[in-house]
Design an enzyme around this catalytic site. Structure first.
Site, PDB file in Angstrom:
ATOM      1  N   SER A  34      13.979 -43.148 -12.804  1.00  0.00           N
ATOM      2  CA  SER A  34      12.760 -42.434 -12.433  1.00  0.00           C
ATOM      3  C   SER A  34      12.681 -42.448 -10.911  1.00  0.00           C
ATOM      4  O   SER A  34      12.679 -43.513 -10.290  1.00  0.00           O
ATOM      5  CB  SER A  34      11.523 -43.111 -13.033  1.00  0.00           C
ATOM      6  N   GLU A  65      14.203 -45.487  -5.427  1.00  0.00           N
ATOM      7  CA  GLU A  65      13.245 -45.313  -4.338  1.00  0.00           C
ATOM      8  C   GLU A  65      13.855 -45.482  -2.949  1.00  0.00           C
ATOM      9  O   GLU A  65      13.117 -45.420  -1.956  1.00  0.00           O
ATOM     10  CB  GLU A  65      12.098 -46.316  -4.493  1.00  0.00           C
ATOM     11  N   ARG A 101      -3.570  -1.410  -6.124  1.00  0.00           N
ATOM     12  CA  ARG A 101      -2.785  -2.653  -5.993  1.00  0.00           C
ATOM     13  C   ARG A 101      -3.238  -3.602  -7.088  1.00  0.00           C
ATOM     14  O   ARG A 101      -4.331  -3.440  -7.652  1.00  0.00           O
ATOM     15  CB  ARG A 101      -3.005  -3.291  -4.623  1.00  0.00           C
ATOM     16  N   GLY A 123      11.010 -42.333  -7.505  1.00  0.00           N
ATOM     17  CA  GLY A 123       9.733 -42.501  -6.820  1.00  0.00           C
ATOM     18  C   GLY A 123       9.820 -41.806  -5.470  1.00  0.00           C
ATOM     19  O   GLY A 123      10.288 -42.389  -4.495  1.00  0.00           O
ATOM     20  N   THR A 124       9.410 -40.562  -5.416  1.00  0.00           N
ATOM     21  CA  THR A 124       9.674 -39.752  -4.221  1.00  0.00           C
ATOM     22  C   THR A 124       8.827 -40.153  -3.019  1.00  0.00           C
ATOM     23  O   THR A 124       9.182 -39.826  -1.887  1.00  0.00           O
ATOM     24  CB  THR A 124       9.464 -38.257  -4.517  1.00  0.00           C
ATOM     25  N   ASN A 125       7.712 -40.854  -3.231  1.00  0.00           N
ATOM     26  CA  ASN A 125       6.931 -41.296  -2.073  1.00  0.00           C
ATOM     27  C   ASN A 125       7.751 -42.262  -1.216  1.00  0.00           C
ATOM     28  O   ASN A 125       7.926 -42.068  -0.013  1.00  0.00           O
ATOM     29  CB  ASN A 125       5.633 -41.967  -2.525  1.00  0.00           C
ATOM     30  N   ASP A 126       8.246 -43.324  -1.854  1.00  0.00           N
ATOM     31  CA  ASP A 126       9.038 -44.295  -1.094  1.00  0.00           C
ATOM     32  C   ASP A 126      10.395 -43.727  -0.687  1.00  0.00           C
ATOM     33  O   ASP A 126      10.904 -44.034   0.396  1.00  0.00           O
ATOM     34  CB  ASP A 126       9.245 -45.573  -1.923  1.00  0.00           C
ATOM     35  N   HIS A 185      -3.629 -44.723   0.449  1.00  0.00           N
ATOM     36  CA  HIS A 185      -4.160 -45.346  -0.763  1.00  0.00           C
ATOM     37  C   HIS A 185      -5.286 -44.503  -1.355  1.00  0.00           C
ATOM     38  O   HIS A 185      -5.306 -44.216  -2.560  1.00  0.00           O
ATOM     39  CB  HIS A 185      -4.661 -46.759  -0.433  1.00  0.00           C
ATOM     40  N   ARG A 243      -3.229   3.238   8.598  1.00  0.00           N
ATOM     41  CA  ARG A 243      -3.573   1.980   7.931  1.00  0.00           C
ATOM     42  C   ARG A 243      -2.351   1.069   7.838  1.00  0.00           C
ATOM     43  O   ARG A 243      -1.236   1.534   7.647  1.00  0.00           O
ATOM     44  CB  ARG A 243      -4.097   2.237   6.513  1.00  0.00           C
ATOM     45  N   CYS A 260       8.609 -39.018 -10.668  1.00  0.00           N
ATOM     46  CA  CYS A 260       7.197 -39.349 -10.876  1.00  0.00           C
ATOM     47  C   CYS A 260       6.444 -39.603  -9.576  1.00  0.00           C
ATOM     48  O   CYS A 260       5.400 -40.248  -9.576  1.00  0.00           O
ATOM     49  CB  CYS A 260       7.065 -40.568 -11.789  1.00  0.00           C
ATOM     50  N   TYR A 287      12.421 -34.703 -16.940  1.00  0.00           N
ATOM     51  CA  TYR A 287      10.969 -34.566 -16.947  1.00  0.00           C
ATOM     52  C   TYR A 287      10.400 -34.828 -15.561  1.00  0.00           C
ATOM     53  O   TYR A 287      11.043 -35.431 -14.695  1.00  0.00           O
ATOM     54  CB  TYR A 287      10.317 -35.503 -17.968  1.00  0.00           C
ATOM     55  N   ARG A 309       1.403 -47.842 -13.628  1.00  0.00           N
ATOM     56  CA  ARG A 309       1.541 -48.760 -12.493  1.00  0.00           C
ATOM     57  C   ARG A 309       0.776 -50.042 -12.789  1.00  0.00           C
ATOM     58  O   ARG A 309      -0.457 -50.068 -12.704  1.00  0.00           O
ATOM     59  CB  ARG A 309       1.015 -48.083 -11.231  1.00  0.00           C
ATOM     60  N   ARG A 341       5.947 -49.556 -15.314  1.00  0.00           N
ATOM     61  CA  ARG A 341       6.624 -50.134 -14.154  1.00  0.00           C
ATOM     62  C   ARG A 341       6.124 -51.561 -13.940  1.00  0.00           C
ATOM     63  O   ARG A 341       4.919 -51.801 -13.872  1.00  0.00           O
ATOM     64  CB  ARG A 341       6.352 -49.299 -12.903  1.00  0.00           C
ATOM     65  N   MET A 357      -5.408  -7.003   8.863  1.00  0.00           N
ATOM     66  CA  MET A 357      -4.792  -6.153   9.880  1.00  0.00           C
ATOM     67  C   MET A 357      -5.628  -4.896  10.076  1.00  0.00           C
ATOM     68  O   MET A 357      -6.740  -4.795   9.563  1.00  0.00           O
ATOM     69  CB  MET A 357      -3.343  -5.861   9.498  1.00  0.00           C
ATOM     70  N   LYS A 382       0.830  -1.207   0.000  1.00  0.00           N
ATOM     71  CA  LYS A 382       0.000   0.000   0.000  1.00  0.00           C
ATOM     72  C   LYS A 382       0.861   1.252   0.000  1.00  0.00           C
ATOM     73  O   LYS A 382       0.648   2.182  -0.790  1.00  0.00           O
ATOM     74  CB  LYS A 382      -0.931  -0.009   1.214  1.00  0.00           C
ATOM     75  N   GLY A 399      -8.130  -6.927   4.883  1.00  0.00           N
ATOM     76  CA  GLY A 399      -8.964  -7.158   6.054  1.00  0.00           C
ATOM     77  C   GLY A 399      -8.301  -7.890   7.188  1.00  0.00           C
ATOM     78  O   GLY A 399      -8.897  -8.100   8.243  1.00  0.00           O
TER      79      GLY A 399
END
Length: 881
Positions: free
Chosen positions: A761, A742, A334, A763-766, A452, A91, A828, A848, A558, A614, A102, A22, A100
C-alpha cells in the site's frame, strides 16, 4: 479555406481546437440549416501567432479583407460605405467556454457616414445613433479600458440638459451625443475614434487576441484547469439587431433547467434590446415562457430548435438568440453550464431517454461536481451579499457556521452545552482531536494542505481552512486579528472550505444531498472501473460512511488515531515512560483490551469486506506533552518523579520526528506494541467471525519499511503472534501481512520486499515528502511561492507527481508483482481520491485506491472515467496502428 480563417459553412463542431467552441458551433448550426447570421472565424492558430509576434501579419489582414468581401456579397451590404452598410460583431471564442472572461464588440462598421446611411435605410434615427454610441462606448471600454461610467454620465447629463429622454432626440441631439462620446474617447485613449471601418475591425481583432491574457481570463483558466497556450478564436458575424423595433429582442435560453435539471425550457428574454443588455444586468429581463404570449411563432420555433440541438449535441444546450423585427436568428449554442445537481439529473435523464450511452453518461459528470454535491455549501446569494474577512487554503470542502473557540477543551465544553463551534488555532496536534471531532469547522493560521488539521478534517468530512495567514491568532488571549478587525471567543463566523474564505456572521447553506439518481450512476460506474475504491477509516461511524458511499472495503485504518482518548493516552504514556517489565505489561494489557474492542467494532461494520489495519505509526514523542506544566501534571497522574518524566520526554524528543522512531522501527525497539496490536486484531477477527458466521481475513500492514531485513523481522513478529493466537483459540483463519511503501528505497527494492508481503500500500504523503525532501509540515511556507512562480505545476502533496513519485510507484508496483504474482497493490495517500492522480494510477498495475469516506463517490466516478478514457485511447491506437 486556410488555417487562419474559416467561413461558417466550412467548419464544424469537431474543429473546436482551431475554431473555438463558439465558432465551431456557429459552423455546426449553419450546417444544420438553422437561421445563423453569416460570418467567419479567425482561428486560434492566428491568435497564437499574434501572441508570439505581437502583430497581425499581412497574410492574415488580407484574408480578413477577403472574408469581408465575401460577407458583403452574401448579405448584399457594403462595409463602411453605401446606402446599405454592413455592420458586424466581433466576439471571442476559446476551445473551452470562458463566459465573460474575454472581449466582445458590437455594431462595428459604424462611423459618421454609415450611421446616417443606417438611419436612412431603417428610417429610424434613434436606432442608428443608439448603435453608434454603443460602438464608441464598447470600443473605448474593450480596446482602451475607458471606464464606461464616463460615457453613461455624459449621456445622462445630456438628457438632463435637453429636458427630454433619448427616445425623443432629434438629429442635432444625437450629433451632440456622438461629439461628447468622441471627446471622452480621445481624452482617455489619446487618439480619435477610428472612422476607417477596417481599422476598427483590425484593432478589435487585436483586442480580442490580447484579452486571452487579461487578468480575469488567467484566473478563470487557473480555476478551471484550462491550458494557457490554447489561444482564442475571433468570430466576425453580420449584426442582427434586437433593439430594432417593438418585435425585436434578445434572449438566453437553456434547453433544460441548469439549476435542477428539469426537462423544460429555461431562460430570459428582453424586448427591444441588444445582447449585452441581458448579460450586463442593466435591465431586468422576462422569463422565456413569457415569449410564448408575446411572439408565439418565435417561441414555437425556439422550442423546435431546442429539441433539434439537444438531439444533435446529445446534451443540454445554452443558446443565445436575437429577434430582429419578428425574425429569429441563432447567435450561439454550447453545452450549458449547470449545477452539480442538474449535471447528475441531466446525464441520468438523457441516458434513460436513450440519447446517450452508459459511458457517455459517466463522462458527462465532472468529479468536482460530486465533491460539491456531498458537502453543504453556502447559498450563492448569501456569498454575493457578504465579503470575506480572510482567506486560507481550502483543505476540506463544505460550509459551516459557529462560534469561535480557541482550544479543544473549550470546543468540547461548548458543544456539550448545545453550541456549534468553529475551532480556531495556530495549528492542531493529535491532542486536539476531541475538539476537532465536535467542531463544525476547523481553521488554522499555520500549516498546509497535508497538515494535521487538513488530513484529519478531510478524513472526518469536516469543513477546514488551513494556512490562513490573514489571521494572527493569539491562543492565550483568545483573539484573532485580521485586516480591519478582530475575532474573539464566541464570535459567530462562517467558513467556506471549498474556497478557503471566512465570513462574519452566519451564512445560509444548502443541504447535503445524495440523490437516488447519483447512486444509480455510481453503481454503473463500478461496472466500468478497473480500480476498486476503498476508504480510509477506523471508527465504525467513518467505516459505515465509506461503505454507504460505495467503498468496497477499508484500505487504511490508522491505529494511531485510536489512542487519543484520555484513558488510552494515559496508558500509552505509562507504556512509553515505563521503568520495568511489569509496568509495560500492565499498560499493554489495558491498551490491548481497548484495541480489541476497536477492531471488533470495525469488523462488525466491515463484515467480510477487506480491511487493512496499519500498525502504530506516529513518532512516540507525540504522545507526550511538551509544556513543562503539563509534564509535571502527567508525572503526578502516573505516579512518577517529575524530573524523571521530563528527562524521558527530552530523550524522546527528535530533531526531525518524521524521520525518527516511528513505523517499523517501533517493531525493532518496542516489539511489544506490535505484538499487542496483532493479538488484538486476530482475537477480534475470530470473535466477529464466530458471532456473525462469516469469514474475516485480517490485513495487517507494517508501516515505513525500507529494508528486506526490517520487513522479514517485522513479518515474523506478526506471524509468530498470529500463530499463537490461532493455536490458543484452536481455530484456522487466513490473514495477510503487507507493508506500506513510503520511502524511495522501498520502491527500489520492491521486488525483494514483495517476497515477504501479501500486499503493498503506497503512502503517497510520506513518499512525496521523502522523494522531494519537502517537510509536509513546513511546505506551506514555500509551496505557494513555487506555484506562483510556476516552479511546480501543482502541490505534490495534493496531486501526484507523476514524473518523480509516480515513476517510483510504477517501478515498485511492476517489480513487486513480477516477483509475487499474488501481490495486491493499493494507494492510500492524499492522492487516492484526486482525479488527476487516479487517471495516472489507472495506467499502473494498481488494484485499488483508498481515500476519505467523503471522497469515495468522486473516486468511484473518476475510476470509471479514467478506464473508459484509457480503453478509448487503446482502441484508437489499435485502429490507427
Amino acid at each position: 479555406m486556410s488555417e487562419l480563417t474559416y467561413a461558417f459553412s466550412e467548419g464544424n463542431k469537431d474543429l473546436r481546437e482551431v475554431l473555438g467552441g463558439k465558432g465551431a458551433n456557429l459552423c455546426e448550426m449553419t450546417n444544420l440549416g438553422l437561421p445563423v447570421p453569416q460570418g467567419f472565424v479567425i482561428s486560434t492558430i492566428a491568435c497564437r501567432q499574434y501572441l508570439t509576434e505581437n502583430i497581425l501579419t499581412d497574410h492574415l489582414i488580407n484574408e480578413i479583407k477577403n472574408r469581408v468581401q465575401t460577407l458583403e456579397a452574401q448579405t448584399e451590404k457594403t462595409f463602411g460605405t453605401g446606402t446599405n452598410p454592413l455592420l458586424v460583431s466581433v466576439r471571442s471564442g476559446a476551445k473551452f467556454s470562458m463566459p465573460g472572461m474575454m472581449d466582445t464588440i458590437l455594431n462595428l462598421g459604424l462611423n459618421d457616414d454609415t450611421v446616417q446611411a443606417v438611419a436612412a435605410k431603417t428610417q429610424n434615427l434613434n436606432f442608428a445613433y443608439q448603435c453608434y454610441r454603443r460602438l464608441i462606448q464598447m470600443f473605448g471600454d474593450v480596446v482602451f479600458e475607458i471606464d464606461i461610467k464616463h460615457f453613461n454620465q455624459a449621456f445622462e447629463t445630456l438628457e438632463t440638459e435637453k429636458g427630454y429622454p433619448a427616445a425623443d432626440f432629434q438629429k442635432a441631439d444625437w450629433l451632440d451625443v456622438i461629439a461628447r462620446y468622441k471627446e471622452i474617447f480621445a481624452a482617455n485613449a489619446g487618439q480619435d475614434f477610428p472612422q476607417n471601418v477596417y481599422d476598427q475591425m483590425l484593432i478589435a481583432v487585436e483586442a480580442v487576441f490580447k484579452s486571452w491574457n487579461n487578468d480575469r481570463a488567467k484566473v478563470y483558466r487557473q480555476l478551471h484547469n484550462i491550458p494557457e497556450d490554447l489561444g482564442t478564436a475571433v468570430n466576425i458575424q453580420r449584426m442582427v439587431f434586437g433593439n430594432y423595433s417593438e418585435t425585436s429582442g434578445t434572449g438566453v435560453m437553456f434547453t433544460r433547467n441548469p439549476v435542477n435539471g428539469t426537462a423544460a425550457l429555461f431562460g430570459e428574454y428582453l424586448s427591444k434590446a441588444q445582447g449585452e443588455d441581458i448579460v450586463s444586468g442593466a435591465r431586468t429581463p422576462d422569463p422565456i415562457a413569457d415569449l410564448e404570449a408575446k411572439l408565439p411563432a418565435i417561441y414555437q420555433q425556439l422550442t423546435e430548435i431546442a429539441t433539434k440541438l439537444e438531439n444533435h449535441y446529445k446534451d443540454m444546450q445554452d443558446v443565445e438568440f436575437t429577434v430582429e423585427d419578428g425574425k429569429l436568428f441563432m447567435l450561439q449554442t454550447r453545452n450549458g453550464k449547470r449545477t452539480p445537481k442538474a449535471a447528475v439529473t441531466i446525464a441520468y435523464d438523457l441516458f434513460q431517454e436513450k440519447r446517450i450511452s452508459e459511458t457517455e453518461m459517466i463522462l458527462r459528470i465532472e468529479p468536482g461536481m460530486i465533491d460539491h454535491l456531498l458537502h453543504p455549501n453556502f447559498q450563492e446569494d448569501e456569498l454575493a451579499n457578504h465579503t470575506a474577512i480572510a482567506k486560507g487554503l481550502p483543505a476540506s470542502p463544505g460550509a459551516a457556521a459557529g462560534q469561535i473557540v480557541f482550544t479543544a477543551e473549550d470546543a468540547k465544553a461548548a458543544t456539550q452545552n448545545g453550541k456549534k463551534v468553529i475551532l480556531l488555532r495556530n495549528e492542531t496536534s493529535p491532542e486536539d482531536i476531541v475538539g476537532m471531532t465536535v467542531s463544525e469547522a476547523i481553521i488554522t493560521s499555520h500549516g498546509g494542505m497535508t497538515s494535521h488539521a487538513a488530513v484529519v478534517a478531510r478524513g472526518m468530512g469536516t469543513c477546514c481552512v488551513v494556512g490562513c495567514q490573514d489571521l494572527h491568532v493569539d491562543e492565550d488571549q483568545k483573539v484573532a486579528k485580521y485586516n480591519g478587525g478582530a475575532l474573539y471567543e464566541g464570535d459567530l463566523i462562517s467558513v467556506d472550505g471549498t474556497s478557503g474564505k471566512i465570513y462574519l456572521g452566519q451564512l445560509a447553506t444548502t443541504a447535503e444531498e445524495i440523490s437516488e439518481k447519483l447512486n444509480d450512476i455510481l453503481d454503473i460506474c463500478d461496472k466500468h472501473a478497473r480500480l476498486m475504491v476503498r476508504g480510509n477509516a477506523e471508527t465504525p461511524k467513518d467505516i459505515r460512511e465509506a461503505i454507504t458511499k460505495g467503498a468496497q472495503g477499508i484500505g487504511l485504518a490508522r491505529t494511531e488515531h485510536m489512542f487519543f482518548k484520555p484513558a488510552r493516552l494515559k496508558a500509552m504514556r505509562q507504556l512509553i515512560l515505563a521503568d520495568n517489565d511489569d509496568e509495560i505489561t500492565d499498560a499493554l494489557r489495558f491498551i490491548k483490551g481497548e484495541q480489541k474492542g476497536d477492531f471488533e467494532d470495525m469488523y462488525d461494520v466491515l463484515l467480510d469486506r477487506p480491511g487493512t489495519i496499519r500498525l502504530l505509526d506516529p513518532p512516540l514523542h507525540e504522545f507526550l506533552p511538551s509544556d513543562k506544566g503539563e509534564l509535571k501534571q502527567l508525572a503526578a497522574e502516573i505516579g512518577k518523579d517529575a524530573a524523571t518524566v521530563a528527562d524521558k520526554a527530552r530523550a524522546l524528543a527528535e530533531v526531525n520526528p518524521m524521520l525518527g522512531l516511528r513505523g517499523v522501527r517501533l517493531a525493532v525497539v518496542l516489539p511489544q506494541i506490535y505484538q499487542m496490536q496483532v493479538e488484538a486484531i486476530m482475537e477480534a477477527a475470530i470473535a466477529v467471525s464466530k458471532r456473525k458466521h462469516i469469514t474475516i481475513t485480517p490485513e495487517i500492514m507494517i508501516p515505513l519499511t525500507g529494508t528486506v531485513e526490517e520487513m522479514a523481522m517485522a513479518k515474523q513478529l506478526c506471524v509468530d503472534t498470529a500463530t499463537k493466537v490461532l493455536a490458543d483459540a484452536n481455530i484456522s483463519l487466513n490473514y495477510e501481512i503487507g507493508t506500506m511503501i513510503e520511502n524511495p528505497r522501498a520502491c527500489i527494492i520492491a521486488d525483494a520486499l514483495a517476497k515477504d508481503a501479501d500486499f503493498f500500500s503506497f503512502g503517497t504523503n510520506d513518499l512525496t515528502q521523502l522523494t522531494y525532501g519537502y517537510s509536509r509540515d513546513d511546505a506551506h511556507k514555500f509551496l505557494p511561492t513555487y506555484l506562483d512562480k510556476h516552479l511546480l505545476p501543482h502541490d505534490p502533496f495534493q496531486v501526484l507527481d507523476t514524473q518523480g513519485v509516480g515513476t517510483l510507484i510504477k517501478m515498485a508496483a511492476t517489480n513487486g508483482k513480477a516477483a509475487n504474482k499474488q501481490l495486491k497493490v493499493g494507494v492510500c495517500g492524499e492522492v487516492g481520491g484526486e482525479p488527476r492522480s487516479i487517471r495516472f494510477l489507472n495506467t499502473l498495475p494498481i488494484d485499488y485506491v483508498s481515500c476519505s469516506p467523503y471522497r469515495v463517490p468522486q473516486a468511484r466516478l473518476i475510476c470509471a472515467i479514467s478506464e473508459i478514457e484509457r480503453q478509448s485511447q487503446d482502441t484508437y491506437a489499435h485502429t490507427n496502428a
